[in-house]
Design a protein around this motif. Structure first.
Motif, PDB file in Angstrom:
ATOM      1  N   GLY A  70       0.823  -1.197   0.000  1.00 55.31           N
ATOM      2  CA  GLY A  70       0.000   0.000   0.000  1.00 55.31           C
ATOM      3  C   GLY A  70       0.857   1.247   0.000  1.00 55.31           C
ATOM      4  N   SER A  71       0.235   2.394  -0.249  1.00 57.31           N
ATOM      5  CA  SER A  71       0.988   3.640  -0.287  1.00 57.31           C
ATOM      6  C   SER A  71       1.494   4.051   1.090  1.00 57.31           C
ATOM      7  CB  SER A  71       0.130   4.757  -0.883  1.00 57.31           C
ATOM      8  OG  SER A  71      -0.993   4.974  -0.074  1.00 57.31           O
ATOM      9  N   LEU A  72       0.878   3.525   2.164  1.00 61.93           N
ATOM     10  CA  LEU A  72       1.321   3.874   3.508  1.00 61.93           C
ATOM     11  C   LEU A  72       2.391   2.918   4.032  1.00 61.93           C
ATOM     12  CD1 LEU A  72      -2.117   4.705   5.113  1.00 61.93           C
ATOM     13  CD2 LEU A  72      -0.415   6.280   4.232  1.00 61.93           C
ATOM     14  N   GLY A  73       2.506   1.776   3.402  1.00 59.52           N
ATOM     15  CA  GLY A  73       3.467   0.786   3.863  1.00 59.52           C
ATOM     16  C   GLY A  73       4.824   0.991   3.212  1.00 59.52           C
ATOM     17  N   GLU A  74       5.602  -0.091   3.192  1.00 62.13           N
ATOM     18  CA  GLU A  74       6.912  -0.006   2.583  1.00 62.13           C
ATOM     19  C   GLU A  74       6.804   0.104   1.074  1.00 62.13           C
ATOM     20  OE1 GLU A  74       7.465  -4.783   2.853  1.00 62.13           O
ATOM     21  OE2 GLU A  74       7.435  -3.533   4.622  1.00 62.13           O
ATOM     22  N   GLY A  75       7.800   0.644   0.438  1.00 61.17           N
ATOM     23  CA  GLY A  75       7.769   0.801  -1.011  1.00 61.17           C
ATOM     24  C   GLY A  75       7.220   2.154  -1.421  1.00 61.17           C
ATOM     25  N   ALA A  76       7.259   2.424  -2.699  1.00 57.88           N
ATOM     26  CA  ALA A  76       6.821   3.721  -3.207  1.00 57.88           C
ATOM     27  C   ALA A  76       5.355   3.669  -3.616  1.00 57.88           C
ATOM     28  CB  ALA A  76       7.679   4.113  -4.402  1.00 57.88           C
ATOM     29  N   ALA A  77       4.696   4.775  -3.474  1.00 59.86           N
ATOM     30  CA  ALA A  77       3.299   4.881  -3.903  1.00 59.86           C
ATOM     31  C   ALA A  77       3.237   5.029  -5.414  1.00 59.86           C
ATOM     32  CB  ALA A  77       2.649   6.082  -3.227  1.00 59.86           C
ATOM     33  N   PHE A  78       2.134   4.633  -5.998  1.00 59.44           N
ATOM     34  CA  PHE A  78       1.936   4.718  -7.441  1.00 59.44           C
ATOM     35  C   PHE A  78       1.414   6.102  -7.799  1.00 59.44           C
ATOM     36  CE2 PHE A  78      -0.958   4.082 -11.109  1.00 59.44           C
ATOM     37  CZ  PHE A  78       0.013   3.785 -12.045  1.00 59.44           C
ATOM     38  N   HIS A  79       2.073   6.757  -8.731  1.00 61.94           N
ATOM     39  CA  HIS A  79       1.662   8.075  -9.205  1.00 61.94           C
ATOM     40  C   HIS A  79       1.455   7.991 -10.710  1.00 61.94           C
ATOM     41  CE1 HIS A  79       2.646   9.772  -5.329  1.00 61.94           C
ATOM     42  NE2 HIS A  79       3.787   9.165  -5.387  1.00 61.94           N
ATOM     43  N   PRO A  80       0.202   7.827 -11.154  1.00 64.15           N
ATOM     44  CA  PRO A  80      -0.038   7.553 -12.573  1.00 64.15           C
ATOM     45  C   PRO A  80       0.357   8.664 -13.530  1.00 64.15           C
ATOM     46  CG  PRO A  80      -2.106   7.922 -11.404  1.00 64.15           C
ATOM     47  CD  PRO A  80      -1.006   7.887 -10.381  1.00 64.15           C
ATOM     48  N   GLY A  81       0.294   9.921 -13.151  1.00 64.18           N
ATOM     49  CA  GLY A  81       0.575  11.012 -14.076  1.00 64.18           C
ATOM     50  C   GLY A  81       2.046  11.224 -14.355  1.00 64.18           C
ATOM     51  N   ARG A  82       2.912  10.736 -13.530  1.00 69.47           N
ATOM     52  CA  ARG A  82       4.335  11.040 -13.665  1.00 69.47           C
ATOM     53  C   ARG A  82       5.012  10.276 -14.798  1.00 69.47           C
ATOM     54  NH1 ARG A  82       5.946  11.613  -7.299  1.00 69.47           N
ATOM     55  NH2 ARG A  82       4.497  13.273  -6.928  1.00 69.47           N
ATOM     56  N   GLU A  83       4.489   9.117 -15.157  1.00 64.67           N
ATOM     57  CA  GLU A  83       5.120   8.342 -16.228  1.00 64.67           C
ATOM     58  C   GLU A  83       4.792   8.907 -17.603  1.00 64.67           C
ATOM     59  OE1 GLU A  83       3.151   6.782 -13.900  1.00 64.67           O
ATOM     60  OE2 GLU A  83       4.781   6.076 -12.645  1.00 64.67           O
ATOM     61  N   GLN A  84       3.743   9.732 -17.709  1.00 64.72           N
ATOM     62  CA  GLN A  84       3.293  10.226 -18.993  1.00 64.72           C
ATOM     63  C   GLN A  84       3.813  11.631 -19.289  1.00 64.72           C
ATOM     64  OE1 GLN A  84      -0.850   9.955 -18.280  1.00 64.72           O
ATOM     65  NE2 GLN A  84      -0.861   7.738 -18.251  1.00 64.72           N
ATOM     66  N   PHE A  85       4.840  12.058 -18.634  1.00 66.64           N
ATOM     67  CA  PHE A  85       5.388  13.407 -18.757  1.00 66.64           C
ATOM     68  C   PHE A  85       6.072  13.552 -20.107  1.00 66.64           C
ATOM     69  CE2 PHE A  85       6.407  17.266 -16.723  1.00 66.64           C
ATOM     70  CZ  PHE A  85       7.638  17.658 -17.185  1.00 66.64           C
ATOM     71  N   LYS A  86       5.563  14.480 -20.949  1.00 74.91           N
ATOM     72  CA  LYS A  86       6.127  14.688 -22.282  1.00 74.91           C
ATOM     73  C   LYS A  86       6.433  16.158 -22.479  1.00 74.91           C
ATOM     74  CE  LYS A  86       3.692  10.835 -24.314  1.00 74.91           C
ATOM     75  NZ  LYS A  86       2.726  10.391 -25.291  1.00 74.91           N
ATOM     76  N   ILE A  87       7.458  16.412 -23.264  1.00 80.25           N
ATOM     77  CA  ILE A  87       7.847  17.788 -23.575  1.00 80.25           C
ATOM     78  C   ILE A  87       7.615  18.013 -25.060  1.00 80.25           C
ATOM     79  CG2 ILE A  87       9.748  19.430 -23.627  1.00 80.25           C
ATOM     80  CD1 ILE A  87      10.937  17.957 -21.239  1.00 80.25           C
ATOM     81  N   ARG A  88       6.941  19.110 -25.390  1.00 85.85           N
ATOM     82  CA  ARG A  88       6.667  19.449 -26.793  1.00 85.85           C
ATOM     83  C   ARG A  88       7.932  20.010 -27.447  1.00 85.85           C
ATOM     84  NH1 ARG A  88       1.430  22.983 -26.239  1.00 85.85           N
ATOM     85  NH2 ARG A  88       2.225  23.307 -24.178  1.00 85.85           N
ATOM     86  N   PRO A  89       7.953  20.110 -28.764  1.00 81.84           N
ATOM     87  CA  PRO A  89       9.130  20.637 -29.454  1.00 81.84           C
ATOM     88  C   PRO A  89       9.532  22.048 -29.016  1.00 81.84           C
ATOM     89  CG  PRO A  89       7.707  19.548 -31.027  1.00 81.84           C
ATOM     90  CD  PRO A  89       6.976  19.569 -29.708  1.00 81.84           C
ATOM     91  N   SER A  90       8.569  22.845 -28.551  1.00 82.99           N
ATOM     92  CA  SER A  90       8.895  24.199 -28.076  1.00 82.99           C
ATOM     93  C   SER A  90       9.586  24.173 -26.710  1.00 82.99           C
ATOM     94  CB  SER A  90       7.626  25.043 -27.993  1.00 82.99           C
ATOM     95  OG  SER A  90       6.770  24.540 -26.984  1.00 82.99           O
ATOM     96  N   GLY A  91       9.641  22.999 -26.086  1.00 84.38           N
ATOM     97  CA  GLY A  91      10.259  22.887 -24.770  1.00 84.38           C
ATOM     98  C   GLY A  91       9.262  22.999 -23.632  1.00 84.38           C
ATOM     99  N   ASN A  92       7.997  23.223 -23.948  1.00 85.36           N
ATOM    100  CA  ASN A  92       6.954  23.349 -22.932  1.00 85.36           C
ATOM    101  C   ASN A  92       6.524  21.959 -22.484  1.00 85.36           C
ATOM    102  OD1 ASN A  92       4.258  23.575 -21.750  1.00 85.36           O
ATOM    103  ND2 ASN A  92       4.406  25.708 -22.352  1.00 85.36           N
ATOM    104  N   ALA A  93       6.408  21.775 -21.172  1.00 82.21           N
ATOM    105  CA  ALA A  93       6.071  20.460 -20.636  1.00 82.21           C
ATOM    106  C   ALA A  93       4.692  20.415 -19.996  1.00 82.21           C
ATOM    107  CB  ALA A  93       7.133  20.052 -19.623  1.00 82.21           C
TER     108      ALA A  93
END
Length: 131
Positions: A70-93
């Protein structure tokens, strides 16, 4: 004892102030969605002292290695939005979809905190006999 001395009300006020500040930061991210090389920001969750959170937050024991962590126990919590982080060609994220999801979640959490705060004050008034 004043109302400001009641720990749960103090934590709720802190949480509501945090949600107000987070709303400002998320709105700034949305307003800079077209700014070149802009990196979106977010606030870290507020920290409450260990003694107060241990009374209200149960920690489940992991009795078998096959159990999900679980997120309160040992290990890291799951954060779904962080894996989908993309940067556009203009450099804006800034991803408008992600920011809007964060804004909606922030609004719901703020409304829940204000509702709890209002009901807590109502209970105190009933206990004192002012209602």
């Amino acid at each position: 004892m004043t109302i400001a001395d009641i720990p749960i009300l103090s934590m709720l006020r802190t949480r509501m102030q945090w949600h107000q500040e987070r709303q400002r930061v998320l709105a700034e991210n949305v307003s800079n969605a077209d700014t070149p090389r802009f990196v979106p920001h977010d606030l870290a969750d507020p920290r409450f002292d260990k003694a107060a959170t241990s009374l209200t937050t149960p920690v489940l024991a992991r009795t078998d290695a096959g159990h999900i962590v679980g997120s309160l126990g040992e290990g890291a919590a799951f954060h779904p939005g962080r894996e989908q982080f993309k940067i556009r060609p203009s450099g804006n994220a800034v991803s408008l979809e992600d920011e809007m999801l964060k804004i909606a979640a922030n609004q719901m959490d703020y409304q829940a905190a204000t509702s709890l705060y209002t009901r807590s004050l109502g209970l105190i008034k009933v206990a004192v006999g002012k209602r």
